[in-house]
Design a protein around this motif. Structure first.
Motif, PDB file in Angstrom:
ATOM      1  N   GLY A  12       0.327  14.320  -9.967  1.00 47.49           N
ATOM      2  CA  GLY A  12       0.685  15.658  -9.478  1.00 47.49           C
ATOM      3  C   GLY A  12      -0.418  16.218  -8.599  1.00 47.49           C
ATOM      4  O   GLY A  12      -1.192  15.476  -7.975  1.00 47.49           O
ATOM      5  N   LEU A  13      -0.492  17.540  -8.577  1.00 52.90           N
ATOM      6  CA  LEU A  13      -1.460  18.247  -7.731  1.00 52.90           C
ATOM      7  C   LEU A  13      -2.887  17.719  -7.905  1.00 52.90           C
ATOM      8  O   LEU A  13      -3.579  17.390  -6.938  1.00 52.90           O
ATOM      9  CB  LEU A  13      -1.396  19.733  -8.118  1.00 52.90           C
ATOM     10  N   ILE A  14      -3.334  17.631  -9.156  1.00 53.91           N
ATOM     11  CA  ILE A  14      -4.717  17.257  -9.433  1.00 53.91           C
ATOM     12  C   ILE A  14      -4.917  15.748  -9.308  1.00 53.91           C
ATOM     13  O   ILE A  14      -5.910  15.284  -8.740  1.00 53.91           O
ATOM     14  CB  ILE A  14      -5.121  17.754 -10.850  1.00 53.91           C
ATOM     15  N   TYR A  32      -1.038   6.159 -11.417  1.00 56.63           N
ATOM     16  CA  TYR A  32       0.094   5.890 -12.323  1.00 56.63           C
ATOM     17  C   TYR A  32       0.857   7.177 -12.599  1.00 56.63           C
ATOM     18  O   TYR A  32       0.271   8.262 -12.701  1.00 56.63           O
ATOM     19  CB  TYR A  32      -0.437   5.316 -13.644  1.00 56.63           C
ATOM     20  N   ASP A  33       2.185   7.064 -12.718  1.00 56.12           N
ATOM     21  CA  ASP A  33       3.009   8.219 -13.108  1.00 56.12           C
ATOM     22  C   ASP A  33       4.268   7.682 -13.776  1.00 56.12           C
ATOM     23  O   ASP A  33       4.664   6.522 -13.540  1.00 56.12           O
ATOM     24  CB  ASP A  33       3.385   9.064 -11.869  1.00 56.12           C
ATOM     25  N   GLN A  38       7.377  11.039  -7.888  1.00 59.96           N
ATOM     26  CA  GLN A  38       6.077  11.714  -7.791  1.00 59.96           C
ATOM     27  C   GLN A  38       5.072  10.824  -7.050  1.00 59.96           C
ATOM     28  O   GLN A  38       4.267  11.299  -6.253  1.00 59.96           O
ATOM     29  CB  GLN A  38       5.530  12.010  -9.190  1.00 59.96           C
ATOM     30  N   THR A  92      -2.202  14.523 -16.537  1.00 54.56           N
ATOM     31  CA  THR A  92      -0.810  14.825 -16.891  1.00 54.56           C
ATOM     32  C   THR A  92      -0.703  16.310 -17.241  1.00 54.56           C
ATOM     33  O   THR A  92      -1.731  16.997 -17.357  1.00 54.56           O
ATOM     34  CB  THR A  92      -0.361  13.955 -18.087  1.00 54.56           C
ATOM     35  N   GLU A  94      -0.518  20.023 -18.853  1.00 57.46           N
ATOM     36  CA  GLU A  94      -1.386  20.609 -19.884  1.00 57.46           C
ATOM     37  C   GLU A  94      -0.616  20.797 -21.194  1.00 57.46           C
ATOM     38  O   GLU A  94      -0.171  21.910 -21.508  1.00 57.46           O
ATOM     39  CB  GLU A  94      -1.934  21.942 -19.352  1.00 57.46           C
ATOM     40  N   LYS A  99      -0.734  14.745 -24.072  1.00 55.58           N
ATOM     41  CA  LYS A  99      -2.027  14.143 -23.752  1.00 55.58           C
ATOM     42  C   LYS A  99      -2.523  13.271 -24.924  1.00 55.58           C
ATOM     43  O   LYS A  99      -3.069  12.192 -24.718  1.00 55.58           O
ATOM     44  CB  LYS A  99      -3.058  15.221 -23.410  1.00 55.58           C
ATOM     45  N   SER A 119      -8.585  15.619 -17.310  1.00 59.26           N
ATOM     46  CA  SER A 119      -8.746  16.746 -16.371  1.00 59.26           C
ATOM     47  C   SER A 119      -8.427  18.082 -17.036  1.00 59.26           C
ATOM     48  O   SER A 119      -8.436  19.120 -16.361  1.00 59.26           O
ATOM     49  CB  SER A 119      -7.792  16.603 -15.182  1.00 59.26           C
ATOM     50  N   SER A 121      -7.699  21.671 -18.423  1.00 58.39           N
ATOM     51  CA  SER A 121      -8.357  22.932 -18.091  1.00 58.39           C
ATOM     52  C   SER A 121      -8.812  23.656 -19.347  1.00 58.39           C
ATOM     53  O   SER A 121      -9.772  24.408 -19.309  1.00 58.39           O
ATOM     54  CB  SER A 121      -7.400  23.882 -17.372  1.00 58.39           C
ATOM     55  N   PRO A 143     -11.899  19.438 -13.300  1.00 59.52           N
ATOM     56  CA  PRO A 143     -12.131  19.757 -11.893  1.00 59.52           C
ATOM     57  C   PRO A 143     -11.719  21.195 -11.590  1.00 59.52           C
ATOM     58  O   PRO A 143     -11.148  21.879 -12.427  1.00 59.52           O
ATOM     59  CB  PRO A 143     -11.194  18.793 -11.167  1.00 59.52           C
ATOM     60  N   ASN A 145      -9.428  23.345  -8.823  1.00 57.10           N
ATOM     61  CA  ASN A 145      -8.388  23.118  -7.832  1.00 57.10           C
ATOM     62  C   ASN A 145      -8.770  23.760  -6.493  1.00 57.10           C
ATOM     63  O   ASN A 145      -9.109  24.936  -6.469  1.00 57.10           O
ATOM     64  CB  ASN A 145      -7.068  23.723  -8.328  1.00 57.10           C
TER      65      ASN A 145
HETATM   66  P1  NAI Z   1       1.277  18.590 -12.220  1.00 60.99           P
HETATM   67  O1  NAI Z   1       2.436  19.110 -12.975  1.00 60.99           O
HETATM   68  O2  NAI Z   1       1.180  18.891 -10.752  1.00 60.99           O
HETATM   69  O3  NAI Z   1       1.232  17.005 -12.392  1.00 60.99           O
HETATM   70  C1  NAI Z   1       1.433  16.338 -13.598  1.00 60.99           C
HETATM   71  C2  NAI Z   1       1.893  14.920 -13.300  1.00 60.99           C
HETATM   72  O4  NAI Z   1       1.934  14.193 -14.519  1.00 60.99           O
HETATM   73  C3  NAI Z   1       3.294  14.858 -12.681  1.00 60.99           C
HETATM   74  O5  NAI Z   1       3.258  14.012 -11.540  1.00 60.99           O
HETATM   75  C4  NAI Z   1       4.147  14.213 -13.798  1.00 60.99           C
HETATM   76  O6  NAI Z   1       5.198  13.398 -13.292  1.00 60.99           O
HETATM   77  C5  NAI Z   1       3.093  13.376 -14.511  1.00 60.99           C
HETATM   78  N1  NAI Z   1       3.428  13.003 -15.884  1.00 60.99           N
HETATM   79  C6  NAI Z   1       4.180  13.667 -16.791  1.00 60.99           C
HETATM   80  N2  NAI Z   1       4.240  12.959 -17.955  1.00 60.99           N
HETATM   81  C7  NAI Z   1       3.485  11.838 -17.760  1.00 60.99           C
HETATM   82  C8  NAI Z   1       3.150  10.717 -18.581  1.00 60.99           C
HETATM   83  N3  NAI Z   1       3.570  10.605 -19.812  1.00 60.99           N
HETATM   84  N4  NAI Z   1       2.358   9.756 -18.035  1.00 60.99           N
HETATM   85  C9  NAI Z   1       1.919   9.847 -16.760  1.00 60.99           C
HETATM   86  N5  NAI Z   1       2.198  10.887 -15.946  1.00 60.99           N
HETATM   87  C10 NAI Z   1       2.978  11.861 -16.448  1.00 60.99           C
HETATM   88  O7  NAI Z   1      -0.025  19.103 -12.990  1.00 60.99           O
HETATM   89  P2  NAI Z   1      -1.491  19.372 -12.390  1.00 60.99           P
HETATM   90  O8  NAI Z   1      -1.578  20.760 -11.874  1.00 60.99           O
HETATM   91  O9  NAI Z   1      -1.854  18.240 -11.498  1.00 60.99           O
HETATM   92  O10 NAI Z   1      -2.376  19.338 -13.724  1.00 60.99           O
HETATM   93  C11 NAI Z   1      -2.785  18.136 -14.337  1.00 60.99           C
HETATM   94  C12 NAI Z   1      -3.936  18.413 -15.282  1.00 60.99           C
HETATM   95  O11 NAI Z   1      -5.038  18.928 -14.540  1.00 60.99           O
HETATM   96  C13 NAI Z   1      -3.627  19.444 -16.372  1.00 60.99           C
HETATM   97  O12 NAI Z   1      -4.260  19.071 -17.557  1.00 60.99           O
HETATM   98  C14 NAI Z   1      -4.252  20.706 -15.828  1.00 60.99           C
HETATM   99  O13 NAI Z   1      -4.651  21.605 -16.837  1.00 60.99           O
HETATM  100  C15 NAI Z   1      -5.484  20.128 -15.132  1.00 60.99           C
HETATM  101  N6  NAI Z   1      -6.017  20.995 -14.090  1.00 60.99           N
HETATM  102  C16 NAI Z   1      -5.163  21.658 -13.246  1.00 60.99           C
HETATM  103  C17 NAI Z   1      -5.669  22.514 -12.285  1.00 60.99           C
HETATM  104  C18 NAI Z   1      -4.750  23.247 -11.370  1.00 60.99           C
HETATM  105  O14 NAI Z   1      -5.177  24.231 -10.776  1.00 60.99           O
HETATM  106  N7  NAI Z   1      -3.503  22.818 -11.203  1.00 60.99           N
HETATM  107  C19 NAI Z   1      -7.132  22.738 -12.135  1.00 60.99           C
HETATM  108  C20 NAI Z   1      -7.933  21.923 -13.040  1.00 60.99           C
HETATM  109  C21 NAI Z   1      -7.385  21.103 -13.992  1.00 60.99           C
END
Ligand code: NAI
Length: 316
Positions: A12-14, A32-33, A38, A92, A94, A99, A119, A121, A143, A145
């Motif tokens: 995803g984003l991160i 990996y996803d 995605q 993945t 939050e 996790k 990663s 938060s 990290p 964002n």
């Molecule tokens: P996101 O929702 O954009 O991405 C999550 C990804 O994980 C998606 O591509 C989804 O398909 C995938 N996913 C779901 N279940 C899965 C599984 N079982 N195995 C593998 N992949 C799977 O979330 P985002 O924003 O990238 O956040 C990811 C982590 O980074 C979270 O823990 C968040 O707290 C942390 N984080 C986020 C920040 C932000 O501003 N968005 C900043 C710092 C940390």
């Protein structure tokens, strides 16, 4: 740690931003996803972002866009993704249960050398990693964002994390151009969010009590405090704003305590204040995906420019 292979779990984003940071550092990245869609959109967006960064002169690392892209591959098989990886960065959603499940799967797949990093938060390492066979190799690398433009990474060990895991993670983050900080023990919100929430909390109270408008409140940060905080922290600010820390305390101790004692309770973040702030923000930046995305792009350009300036001005 020699440039080697890293696995990113969750694209995803991160996850995609981490992939770019590691590729810029010369690492082979397996992304990996569970969702193929995605991964496809991650690769598209990474290519697009790298091309734009190259055009504007902000591409990181010594390699060309094509060389960096060649380092990134995608897969939907977790075992294949982590095979040969010395560092695994989990990104993945939050969700503690999700996790924990992923880390218990990874625990069965890795040897005694790979680092398992999250990663997250706000989930504490003791919640995520307790009971894992490889707990000594587990750590949080939180990290900011977007990690490509904002280099800070909070490294938070589990009480049983081996010091060498912390050191290796710290060294790796330095190597890829991030700016790691080590927490000696875990705490809710780590450090960044504790500071951020202190600011948000007082911002909310000041606007809620009608002391200042939402727009002016934001200006206090972007044209005031934030200008210096991009270069020096609050402690160095104290040091420089008087003849050293002790002199600052001598001069301002009483005044600071007087003001701090007028801070109210933790806001509810709902009701009238929420409506007022939401209305003001939505008038400035309508909550429409296209508008929000354009503003985020502008923010990232500003951050890229700032990071260039910070490099030029580096004093330590
Ligand atoms: P996101 O929702 O954009 O991405 C999550 C990804 O994980 C998606 O591509 C989804 O398909 C995938 N996913 C779901 N279940 C899965 C599984 N079982 N195995 C593998 N992949 C799977 O979330 P985002 O924003 O990238 O956040 C990811 C982590 O980074 C979270 O823990 C968040 O707290 C942390 N984080 C986020 C920040 C932000 O501003 N968005 C900043 C710092 C940390």
């Amino acid at each position: 740690m020699e440039p080697g292979q890293v696995a990113i779990v969750g694209s995803g984003l991160i996850g995609r931003s981490w992939a770019m940071v590691f590729a810029a550092g010369g690492f082979k990245v397996k992304l990996y996803d569970v969702a193929q869609q995605q991964l496809t959109s991650a690769l598209e967006s990474i290519r697009k972002q790298m091309k734009e960064l190259e055009k504007s002169g902000f591409l990181k690392g010594a390699l060309s866009v094509e060389q960096q892209l060649a380092l990134i591959s995608v897969c939907t098989d977790l075992k294949a993704a982590v095979e040969g990886a010395t560092f695994i960065q989990e990104c993945t959603p939050e969700n503690l249960e999700l996790k924990k499940k992923i880390f218990s799967q990874l625990d069965l797949m890795v040897g005694d050398n790979a680092i398992l990093s999250s990663s997250t938060s706000c989930l504490l390492p003791s919640k995520l990693f307790t009971g894992l066979k490889h707990v000594k190799q587990c750590i949080v690398s939180h990290p900011v964002n977007p990690p490509y433009y904002v280099p800070l990474v909070e490294i938070v060990p589990h009480p049983e994390t081996d010091p060498s895991t912390t050191e290796r993670t710290y060294a790796l983050m330095k190597k890829i151009g991030q700016s790691p900080v080590k927490l000696n023990k875990e705490i809710e919100g780590f450090v960044l969010n504790r500071l951020q929430y202190a600011v948000i909390s007082e911002a909310w109270r000041l606007v809620g009590e009608g002391v200042v408008s939402p727009a002016d409140l934001d200006l206090v940060m972007s044209d005031g405090l934030g200008m210096r905080y991009a270069f020096i922290g609050p402690l160095e600010t104290m040091h420089l704003n008087a003849e050293g820390i002790s002199n600052y305390c001598e001069r301002y101790r009483e005044g600071m305590r007087l003001v701090l004692n007028t801070f109210g309770p933790v806001p509810e973040f709902s009701g009238e204040a929420e409506q007022k702030i939401s209305q003001a923000m939505s008038e400035k930046i309508p909550v429409v995906p296209k508008v929000l995305d354009a503003r985020r792009e502008w923010r990232d350009e500003c951050l890229a420019g700032l990071s260039k300036l910070k490099k030029q001005m580096k004093s330590d």
